[in-house]
Design a protein around this motif. Structure first.
Motif, short mmCIF file in Angstrom:
data_model
loop_
_atom_site.label_atom_id
_atom_site.label_comp_id
_atom_site.label_asym_id
_atom_site.label_seq_id
_atom_site.Cartn_x
_atom_site.Cartn_y
_atom_site.Cartn_z
N ARG A 138 0.81 -1.23 0.00
CA ARG A 138 0.00 0.00 0.00
C ARG A 138 0.84 1.27 0.00
N HIS A 139 2.16 1.13 0.05
CA HIS A 139 3.04 2.30 0.09
C HIS A 139 4.02 2.27 -1.07
N ASP A 140 4.07 3.34 -1.79
CA ASP A 140 5.02 3.46 -2.89
C ASP A 140 6.21 4.29 -2.38
N SER A 141 7.00 3.64 -1.54
CA SER A 141 8.11 4.34 -0.89
C SER A 141 9.24 3.36 -0.62
N LEU A 142 10.44 3.87 -0.52
CA LEU A 142 11.58 3.03 -0.15
C LEU A 142 11.53 2.65 1.32
N PHE A 143 10.85 3.45 2.12
CA PHE A 143 10.80 3.19 3.56
C PHE A 143 10.11 1.86 3.82
N SER A 192 17.39 -4.58 10.38
CA SER A 192 18.81 -4.33 10.10
C SER A 192 19.12 -4.49 8.62
N TYR A 193 18.61 -5.56 8.02
CA TYR A 193 18.84 -5.83 6.60
C TYR A 193 18.28 -4.70 5.74
N GLU A 194 17.05 -4.28 6.03
CA GLU A 194 16.44 -3.23 5.22
C GLU A 194 17.16 -1.90 5.38
N THR A 195 17.65 -1.63 6.57
CA THR A 195 18.42 -0.41 6.79
C THR A 195 19.72 -0.45 5.98
N LEU A 196 20.39 -1.58 6.00
CA LEU A 196 21.61 -1.74 5.22
C LEU A 196 21.34 -1.61 3.72
N ARG A 197 20.26 -2.22 3.25
CA ARG A 197 19.91 -2.11 1.83
C ARG A 197 19.63 -0.66 1.43
N LEU A 198 18.96 0.08 2.29
CA LEU A 198 18.70 1.49 2.01
C LEU A 198 20.01 2.27 1.90
N ALA A 199 20.94 1.99 2.79
CA ALA A 199 22.24 2.66 2.74
C ALA A 199 23.00 2.27 1.47
N GLU A 200 22.94 1.01 1.09
CA GLU A 200 23.60 0.56 -0.14
C GLU A 200 23.02 1.23 -1.37
N GLN A 201 21.73 1.55 -1.32
CA GLN A 201 21.06 2.22 -2.43
C GLN A 201 21.25 3.74 -2.36
N ARG A 202 22.06 4.17 -1.41
CA ARG A 202 22.33 5.60 -1.17
C ARG A 202 21.08 6.38 -0.76
N ALA A 203 20.13 5.67 -0.19
CA ALA A 203 18.93 6.31 0.36
C ALA A 203 19.20 6.57 1.84
N TYR A 204 20.17 7.43 2.07
CA TYR A 204 20.66 7.68 3.44
C TYR A 204 19.59 8.27 4.35
N TYR A 232 16.32 7.75 4.21
CA TYR A 232 15.42 6.66 4.60
C TYR A 232 16.09 5.70 5.58
N ALA A 233 17.35 5.42 5.36
CA ALA A 233 18.08 4.52 6.26
C ALA A 233 18.16 5.13 7.66
N THR A 234 18.50 6.40 7.72
CA THR A 234 18.59 7.08 9.01
C THR A 234 17.23 7.17 9.69
N MET A 235 16.22 7.53 8.92
CA MET A 235 14.87 7.64 9.48
C MET A 235 14.36 6.28 9.94
N ASN A 236 14.71 5.22 9.23
CA ASN A 236 14.29 3.89 9.65
C ASN A 236 14.84 3.58 11.04
#
Length: 122
Positions: free
Chosen positions: A27-32, A80-92, A94-98
């Motif tokens: 239901r969410h079109d977001s990287l978060f 943890s995995y999703e936070t790391l994936r966000l950082a790898e995608q340079r979505a810093y 979203y990673a920080t907010m997560n």
């Protein structure tokens, strides 16, 4: 008997985590990672409530619902995995907010549920 209760609680919590995660994320079109955030927040609320009411609950209920159900419902590894994936995608952002939002909301939800049920259980 305690081990059986934990197993049954986990057998309910794990599929519920998966289904809830998929339903929320769809239901969410977001990287978060909204799905993981939702199940972790729900688990914090439930575990906080169980802990607040622990003096009024039998140990078996805590084993089933706390250790089994909440242990399988919540997921630190996926967080943890999703936070790391966000950082790898340079979505810093979203990673920080997560990390920040998950920790603050999780601790807040636990505290709210704990204090509410503790007050009601006395």
């Amino acid at each position: 008997m305690t081990l059986v209760l934990i197993f049954v609680g986990a057998a309910i919590g794990a599929p519920l985590r998966y289904l809830t995660d998929r339903a929320v994320q769809a239901r969410h079109d977001s990287l978060f990672p909204w799905g993981t955030f939702t199940v972790n927040l729900a688990g914090c609320l439930i575990l906080g409530a169980l802990t607040g009411a622990s003096s009024a609950l039998p140990a078996q209920a805590l084993s089933f619902a706390g250790t089994g159900f909440c242990g399988a419902l919540t997921t630190y590894s996926t967080f943890s995995y999703e936070t790391l994936r966000l950082a790898e995608q340079r979505a810093y952002f979203y990673a920080t907010m997560n990390v920040v939002v998950s920790i603050i909301a999780g601790v807040g939800a636990t505290l709210l549920a704990y204090t509410t049920t503790r007050a009601l259980a006395l």
